[in-house]
Design an enzyme around this catalytic site. Structure first.
Site, PDB file in Angstrom:
ATOM      1  CB  CYS A 197      -1.238   0.077   1.419  1.00 49.16           C
ATOM      2  SG  CYS A 197      -1.785  -0.977   1.192  1.00 49.16           S
ATOM      3  CG  HIS A 218      -2.768   3.362   2.209  1.00 52.77           C
ATOM      4  ND1 HIS A 218      -3.565   2.887   0.388  1.00 52.77           N
ATOM      5  CD2 HIS A 218      -2.993   2.415   2.460  1.00 52.77           C
ATOM      6  CE1 HIS A 218      -4.002   2.241   0.800  1.00 52.77           C
ATOM      7  NE2 HIS A 218      -3.986   1.489   2.291  1.00 52.77           N
ATOM      8  CG  ASN A 255      -6.664  -0.985   1.531  1.00 57.99           C
ATOM      9  OD1 ASN A 255      -6.232  -0.232   0.570  1.00 57.99           O
ATOM     10  ND2 ASN A 255      -6.538  -0.957   2.433  1.00 57.99           N
TER      11      ASN A 255
HETATM   12  O1  UT7 Z   1      -3.339  -1.340   3.669  1.00 59.70           O
HETATM   13  C1  UT7 Z   1      -2.647  -1.367   3.992  1.00 59.70           C
HETATM   14  C2  UT7 Z   1      -3.265  -1.060   5.413  1.00 59.70           C
HETATM   15  N1  UT7 Z   1      -4.129  -1.963   6.625  1.00 59.70           N
HETATM   16  C3  UT7 Z   1      -4.414  -1.116   7.451  1.00 59.70           C
HETATM   17  O2  UT7 Z   1      -4.206   0.024   7.904  1.00 59.70           O
HETATM   18  C4  UT7 Z   1      -5.925  -1.668   8.363  1.00 59.70           C
HETATM   19  C5  UT7 Z   1      -5.506  -1.497   9.477  1.00 59.70           C
HETATM   20  N2  UT7 Z   1      -6.196  -2.381  10.434  1.00 59.70           N
HETATM   21  C6  UT7 Z   1      -8.027  -2.326  10.542  1.00 59.70           C
HETATM   22  O3  UT7 Z   1      -8.693  -1.340   9.771  1.00 59.70           O
HETATM   23  C7  UT7 Z   1      -8.867  -2.722  11.109  1.00 59.70           C
HETATM   24  O4  UT7 Z   1      -8.346  -3.468  12.279  1.00 59.70           O
HETATM   25  C8  UT7 Z   1      -9.840  -3.597  10.914  1.00 59.70           C
HETATM   26  C9  UT7 Z   1     -11.029  -2.851  10.231  1.00 59.70           C
HETATM   27  C10 UT7 Z   1      -9.571  -4.613  10.103  1.00 59.70           C
HETATM   28  C11 UT7 Z   1     -11.179  -4.441  11.647  1.00 59.70           C
HETATM   29  O5  UT7 Z   1     -11.619  -3.249  12.920  1.00 59.70           O
HETATM   30  P1  UT7 Z   1     -11.196  -3.706  14.214  1.00 59.70           P
HETATM   31  O6  UT7 Z   1     -12.029  -2.686  15.178  1.00 59.70           O
HETATM   32  O7  UT7 Z   1     -10.000  -3.778  14.647  1.00 59.70           O
HETATM   33  O8  UT7 Z   1     -11.543  -4.855  14.738  1.00 59.70           O
HETATM   34  P2  UT7 Z   1     -11.056  -6.341  15.388  1.00 59.70           P
HETATM   35  O9  UT7 Z   1     -10.220  -6.955  14.644  1.00 59.70           O
HETATM   36  O10 UT7 Z   1     -11.182  -6.652  16.412  1.00 59.70           O
HETATM   37  O11 UT7 Z   1     -13.291  -7.203  15.462  1.00 59.70           O
HETATM   38  C12 UT7 Z   1     -13.823  -6.944  15.727  1.00 59.70           C
HETATM   39  C13 UT7 Z   1     -14.962  -7.988  15.650  1.00 59.70           C
HETATM   40  C14 UT7 Z   1     -14.519  -9.231  16.418  1.00 59.70           C
HETATM   41  O12 UT7 Z   1     -15.786 -10.504  16.561  1.00 59.70           O
HETATM   42  P3  UT7 Z   1     -14.968 -10.383  18.370  1.00 59.70           P
HETATM   43  O13 UT7 Z   1     -14.339 -11.127  18.309  1.00 59.70           O
HETATM   44  O14 UT7 Z   1     -15.370  -9.020  19.445  1.00 59.70           O
HETATM   45  O15 UT7 Z   1     -17.081 -11.464  18.581  1.00 59.70           O
HETATM   46  C15 UT7 Z   1     -14.179 -10.043  15.152  1.00 59.70           C
HETATM   47  O16 UT7 Z   1     -14.847 -11.227  15.011  1.00 59.70           O
HETATM   48  O17 UT7 Z   1     -15.504  -7.656  15.077  1.00 59.70           O
HETATM   49  C16 UT7 Z   1     -15.363  -8.923  13.768  1.00 59.70           C
HETATM   50  N3  UT7 Z   1     -15.659  -8.893  12.782  1.00 59.70           N
HETATM   51  C17 UT7 Z   1     -16.812  -8.451  11.345  1.00 59.70           C
HETATM   52  N4  UT7 Z   1     -18.329  -8.741  11.916  1.00 59.70           N
HETATM   53  C18 UT7 Z   1     -19.135  -8.012  11.023  1.00 59.70           C
HETATM   54  C19 UT7 Z   1     -14.424  -8.858  11.614  1.00 59.70           C
HETATM   55  N5  UT7 Z   1     -15.103  -8.438  10.566  1.00 59.70           N
HETATM   56  C20 UT7 Z   1     -15.996  -8.098  10.335  1.00 59.70           C
HETATM   57  C21 UT7 Z   1     -16.992  -7.963   9.130  1.00 59.70           C
HETATM   58  N6  UT7 Z   1     -17.990  -8.237  10.231  1.00 59.70           N
HETATM   59  N7  UT7 Z   1     -17.027  -8.047   8.513  1.00 59.70           N
END
Ligand code: UT7
Length: 329
Positions: free
Chosen positions: A123, A256, A286
């Site tokens: 990215c 980005h 993204n």
């Molecule tokens: O391009 C390169 C750079 N990339 C980035 O900068 C990405 C950086 N990371 C992020 O943007 C975020 O960490 C994400 C958007 C990927 C994830 O957001 P988060 O707030 O960190 O969520 P999480 O991974 O902690 O997940 C929270 C909950 C989990 O459920 P539990 O364990 O709390 O019950 C996941 O299973 O959300 C759940 N979850 C979803 N729920 C509905 C994960 N993906 C989804 C989904 N729909 N698509």
């Protein structure tokens, strides 16, 4: 005799997205059919994404790059054959070889034997590519460069993994960079740390005629998130320091476009009002190396970015790689 300082300046921008626009709601419906639960509400609040574009199965990354490049060349209003360098930043090339840049050179009808190569910095690819093209021009090795970020990232998505497949989209952005005595690219800072390979990768390889390993992208979102906010602030300050400028002198921040929360966090840490940050993550998701030039082109075309404005671009991605550049438009 001493030569006058030389800069590289952006003289045209262009972009392209494929025709298939998929809203969060539509994607949630498609995933539900696979037994995967997600919602517009989760995607929009956690990431800021509302829709993304997906390329058709027969489309190539070089096709998106071609449309974006043609638009940039039209805006630059130059003779096509004067391009003497093509760099495409991509993690989703047409083929293992030859390069997507060579495919673009052929599709553009460039017959002048100019330098053409792909660059892989995930990215951060566009920030890397722009910096390298700037170095070629400052070294007087080239005059006019076509710098592209292009991705069909949907090819790397596992639609059974909701933690990644809702995040990414396809697109391309391009700029024409030309030697100039007027300031253009003012400073840049690039970094990488291969110790973080595992937190964002698509570790597949071709061997014996088959794909070995995991060809889909996997990400430890929280680990990337934490590093991203810290590294983006640090590298932005480094680029500003090299430019001998303060954040207050930046007219537009173009981060980005991965997650609105990361983008807003960086903007606040730099002390910039949110109105000075360009946001297209809601429309495109993204798009990896394409996200910065896509956002840049949109703002140039709608008149928000004007000649003389000072822009900061910055990105972080797999590798990890990260970088920033200060540009006078
Ligand atoms: O391009 C390169 C750079 N990339 C980035 O900068 C990405 C950086 N990371 C992020 O943007 C975020 O960490 C994400 C958007 C990927 C994830 O957001 P988060 O707030 O960190 O969520 P999480 O991974 O902690 O997940 C929270 C909950 C989990 O459920 P539990 O364990 O709390 O019950 C996941 O299973 O959300 C759940 N979850 C979803 N729920 C509905 C994960 N993906 C989804 C989904 N729909 N698509």
């Amino acid at each position: 005799m001493t030569q006058s300082p030389l800069y590289s300046r952006i003289i045209g921008t262009g972009s392209a997205v494929p025709p298939d626009c998929v809203t969060n709601q539509e994607l949630a419906g498609r995933l539900a059919a696979r037994g995967i639960e997600t919602s517009d509400e989760w995607i929009a609040t956690r990431t800021g994404i509302r829709q993304r574009y997906f390329a058709a199965p027969e489309a190539m990354t070089s096709d998106l790059a071609l449309t974006a490049s043609k638009n940039a060349l039209r805006a630059a209003d130059i003779d096509l054959q004067s391009i003497d360098l093509i760099i495409i930043a991509t993690s989703t090339p047409d083929f293992v070889l030859p390069s997507t840049a060579c495919a673009l050179q052929r599709k553009l009808g460039l017959r002048n034997h100019c330098i053409a190569f792909d660059l892989q910095a995930a990215c951060t690819g566009f920030v890397y590519a722009l910096t390298i093209a700037d170095q070629f021009i400052r070294a007087r090795a080239c005059q006019t460069a076509l710098v592209v970020g292009a991705e069909i990232f949907s090819r790397l998505l596992d639609f059974n993994d909701r933690s990644t497949c809702v995040l990414f989209g396809d697109g391309a952005g391009a700029v024409v960079l030309q030697a100039s005595e007027q300031a253009g690219v003012i400073s840049s800072a690039l970094h990488a740390d291969g110790r973080h390979t595992d937190i964002l990768c698509a570790p597949g390889r071709v061997s014996g005629g088959a794909i070995c390993g995991q060809a889909f992208v996997t990400m430890d979102g929280q680990a990337v998130f934490k590093l991203a906010v810290h590294l983006l602030e640090k590298v932005a300050l480094e680029a500003l320091d090299k430019a001998r400028m303060s954040a207050a002198q930046i007219d537009w921040l173009i981060p980005h476009q991965a997650n609105i929360r990361i983008m807003q966090g960086t903007c606040r840490k730099l002390g910039l009002p949110l109105e000075r940050m360009l946001v297209t993550v809601d429309q495109h998701g993204n798009t990896s190396s394409a996200s910065i030039p896509l956002a840049l082109d949109e703002a140039v075309r709608d008149g928000r970015i004007a000649r003389g404005h000072t822009i900061m671009i910055e990105g972080v991605g797999g590798g990890l790689t990260w970088g920033a550049a200060v540009i006078r438009f």
